[in-house]
Design a protein around this motif. Structure first.
Motif, PDB file in Angstrom:
ATOM      1  N   ALA A  21      26.013 119.139  38.632  1.00 38.30           N
ATOM      2  CA  ALA A  21      26.575 118.605  40.677  1.00 38.30           C
ATOM      3  C   ALA A  21      27.236 117.990  40.789  1.00 38.30           C
ATOM      4  CB  ALA A  21      25.216 117.430  40.891  1.00 38.30           C
ATOM      5  N   ALA A  22      28.174 117.383  39.618  1.00 37.95           N
ATOM      6  CA  ALA A  22      29.646 116.805  40.682  1.00 37.95           C
ATOM      7  C   ALA A  22      30.621 117.755  40.689  1.00 37.95           C
ATOM      8  CB  ALA A  22      30.439 115.644  39.185  1.00 37.95           C
ATOM      9  N   PHE A  23      30.403 119.271  39.481  1.00 38.22           N
ATOM     10  CA  PHE A  23      31.013 120.348  39.619  1.00 38.22           C
ATOM     11  C   PHE A  23      30.612 120.952  40.458  1.00 38.22           C
ATOM     12  CE2 PHE A  23      31.435 124.882  37.828  1.00 38.22           C
ATOM     13  CZ  PHE A  23      32.706 124.817  37.717  1.00 38.22           C
ATOM     14  N   ALA A  24      29.822 120.800  41.120  1.00 39.22           N
ATOM     15  CA  ALA A  24      29.502 122.237  42.358  1.00 39.22           C
ATOM     16  C   ALA A  24      29.839 121.458  43.772  1.00 39.22           C
ATOM     17  CB  ALA A  24      27.733 121.757  42.421  1.00 39.22           C
ATOM     18  N   GLY A  25      29.771 120.148  43.589  1.00 43.14           N
ATOM     19  CA  GLY A  25      29.781 119.638  44.923  1.00 43.14           C
ATOM     20  C   GLY A  25      32.099 119.642  44.761  1.00 43.14           C
ATOM     21  N   PHE A  26      32.338 119.692  43.641  1.00 39.02           N
ATOM     22  CA  PHE A  26      33.865 119.945  43.651  1.00 39.02           C
ATOM     23  C   PHE A  26      34.321 120.871  44.190  1.00 39.02           C
ATOM     24  CE2 PHE A  26      37.378 121.629  41.445  1.00 39.02           C
ATOM     25  CZ  PHE A  26      38.361 120.632  42.135  1.00 39.02           C
ATOM     26  N   LEU A  28      32.556 123.203  45.286  1.00 34.48           N
ATOM     27  CA  LEU A  28      32.201 123.600  47.525  1.00 34.48           C
ATOM     28  C   LEU A  28      32.814 123.072  48.111  1.00 34.48           C
ATOM     29  CD1 LEU A  28      28.054 122.794  47.796  1.00 34.48           C
ATOM     30  CD2 LEU A  28      29.306 125.255  47.878  1.00 34.48           C
ATOM     31  N   PHE A  29      33.517 121.733  48.075  1.00 31.75           N
ATOM     32  CA  PHE A  29      34.723 120.845  49.052  1.00 31.75           C
ATOM     33  C   PHE A  29      35.940 121.494  48.825  1.00 31.75           C
ATOM     34  CE2 PHE A  29      38.021 117.829  48.855  1.00 31.75           C
ATOM     35  CZ  PHE A  29      37.814 117.068  49.983  1.00 31.75           C
ATOM     36  N   TYR A  30      36.505 122.361  47.247  1.00 29.13           N
ATOM     37  CA  TYR A  30      37.328 122.964  46.983  1.00 29.13           C
ATOM     38  C   TYR A  30      37.510 124.262  48.414  1.00 29.13           C
ATOM     39  CZ  TYR A  30      40.828 125.402  44.741  1.00 29.13           C
ATOM     40  OH  TYR A  30      42.156 126.486  44.858  1.00 29.13           O
ATOM     41  N   LYS A  31      36.453 124.321  47.919  1.00 32.03           N
ATOM     42  CA  LYS A  31      36.565 125.825  48.988  1.00 32.03           C
ATOM     43  C   LYS A  31      36.312 125.544  49.849  1.00 32.03           C
ATOM     44  CE  LYS A  31      34.121 129.572  48.214  1.00 32.03           C
ATOM     45  NZ  LYS A  31      32.250 130.220  48.222  1.00 32.03           N
ATOM     46  N   THR A  32      35.799 124.181  50.458  1.00 32.47           N
ATOM     47  CA  THR A  32      35.574 123.493  52.076  1.00 32.47           C
ATOM     48  C   THR A  32      37.542 123.832  52.514  1.00 32.47           C
ATOM     49  OG1 THR A  32      33.610 123.345  52.317  1.00 32.47           O
ATOM     50  CG2 THR A  32      35.270 121.996  53.780  1.00 32.47           C
ATOM     51  N   VAL A  33      38.211 122.758  51.626  1.00 37.81           N
ATOM     52  CA  VAL A  33      39.448 122.193  51.627  1.00 37.81           C
ATOM     53  C   VAL A  33      40.406 123.335  51.784  1.00 37.81           C
ATOM     54  CG1 VAL A  33      40.929 121.002  50.716  1.00 37.81           C
ATOM     55  CG2 VAL A  33      39.142 120.711  51.503  1.00 37.81           C
ATOM     56  N   ILE A  34      40.175 125.294  51.031  1.00 41.70           N
ATOM     57  CA  ILE A  34      40.933 125.695  51.318  1.00 41.70           C
ATOM     58  C   ILE A  34      41.045 126.902  53.012  1.00 41.70           C
ATOM     59  CG2 ILE A  34      41.256 128.208  49.904  1.00 41.70           C
ATOM     60  CD1 ILE A  34      42.879 125.597  48.034  1.00 41.70           C
ATOM     61  N   ALA A  35      39.605 126.747  52.639  1.00 41.73           N
ATOM     62  CA  ALA A  35      39.079 128.021  54.159  1.00 41.73           C
ATOM     63  C   ALA A  35      39.874 126.753  55.292  1.00 41.73           C
ATOM     64  CB  ALA A  35      38.076 127.313  54.136  1.00 41.73           C
ATOM     65  N   THR A  36      40.453 125.166  54.981  1.00 35.87           N
ATOM     66  CA  THR A  36      40.627 124.666  56.193  1.00 35.87           C
ATOM     67  C   THR A  36      42.104 125.198  56.535  1.00 35.87           C
ATOM     68  OG1 THR A  36      39.038 122.813  55.941  1.00 35.87           O
ATOM     69  CG2 THR A  36      40.789 122.120  57.184  1.00 35.87           C
ATOM     70  N   VAL A  37      42.623 124.943  55.325  1.00 35.69           N
ATOM     71  CA  VAL A  37      44.458 125.201  55.243  1.00 35.69           C
ATOM     72  C   VAL A  37      44.384 126.103  55.320  1.00 35.69           C
ATOM     73  CG1 VAL A  37      45.948 125.219  53.619  1.00 35.69           C
ATOM     74  CG2 VAL A  37      44.492 123.201  53.253  1.00 35.69           C
ATOM     75  N   LYS A  38      43.157 127.551  55.085  1.00 39.49           N
ATOM     76  CA  LYS A  38      44.161 128.994  55.626  1.00 39.49           C
ATOM     77  C   LYS A  38      44.353 128.906  57.263  1.00 39.49           C
ATOM     78  CE  LYS A  38      43.231 131.087  51.732  1.00 39.49           C
ATOM     79  NZ  LYS A  38      42.249 132.495  50.684  1.00 39.49           N
ATOM     80  N   HIS A  39      43.104 128.575  57.289  1.00 41.51           N
ATOM     81  CA  HIS A  39      42.785 128.324  58.806  1.00 41.51           C
ATOM     82  C   HIS A  39      44.211 128.042  59.713  1.00 41.51           C
ATOM     83  CE1 HIS A  39      40.662 129.035  62.387  1.00 41.51           C
ATOM     84  NE2 HIS A  39      40.903 127.487  63.254  1.00 41.51           N
ATOM     85  N   TRP A  40      44.229 126.982  59.312  1.00 39.88           N
ATOM     86  CA  TRP A  40      45.199 125.730  60.584  1.00 39.88           C
ATOM     87  C   TRP A  40      46.410 126.676  60.090  1.00 39.88           C
ATOM     88  CZ3 TRP A  40      45.380 121.027  58.187  1.00 39.88           C
ATOM     89  CH2 TRP A  40      44.189 119.791  58.578  1.00 39.88           C
ATOM     90  N   LEU A  41      46.769 127.378  59.080  1.00 41.50           N
ATOM     91  CA  LEU A  41      48.545 128.422  58.495  1.00 41.50           C
ATOM     92  C   LEU A  41      47.949 129.900  59.232  1.00 41.50           C
ATOM     93  CD1 LEU A  41      48.372 128.176  55.285  1.00 41.50           C
ATOM     94  CD2 LEU A  41      49.842 127.078  56.854  1.00 41.50           C
TER      95      LEU A  41
END
Length: 63
Positions: A21-26, A28-41
């Motif tokens: 569960a910790a790995f899956a949460g990491f 999903l969190f990583y994908k969300t952060v990367i998508a947000t950063v790509k959207h900002w850029l």
């Protein structure tokens, strides 16, 4: 040497579940952060149509 070779079914399964569960949460969190950063850029692809969108547009044209 002292090896820990016993896997307790109750506690071991709980530890394995928590690790998965910790790995899956990491991930999903990583994908969300990367998508947000790509959207900002401005690096996200918004012009690609989904197959459901194409099907819905074709259905509207037919009616």
């Amino acid at each position: 040497m002292n090896f820990l070779l016993y896997f307790d079914p109750g506690l071991g399964a709980m530890i394995a579940q928590a690790a998965i569960a910790a790995f899956a949460g990491f991930v999903l969190f990583y994908k969300t952060v990367i998508a947000t950063v790509k959207h900002w850029l401005g690096m996200d692809k918004t012009d690609t149509a989904d197959s459901f969108d194409d099907a819905y547009q074709q259905e509207e044209k037919e009616q």
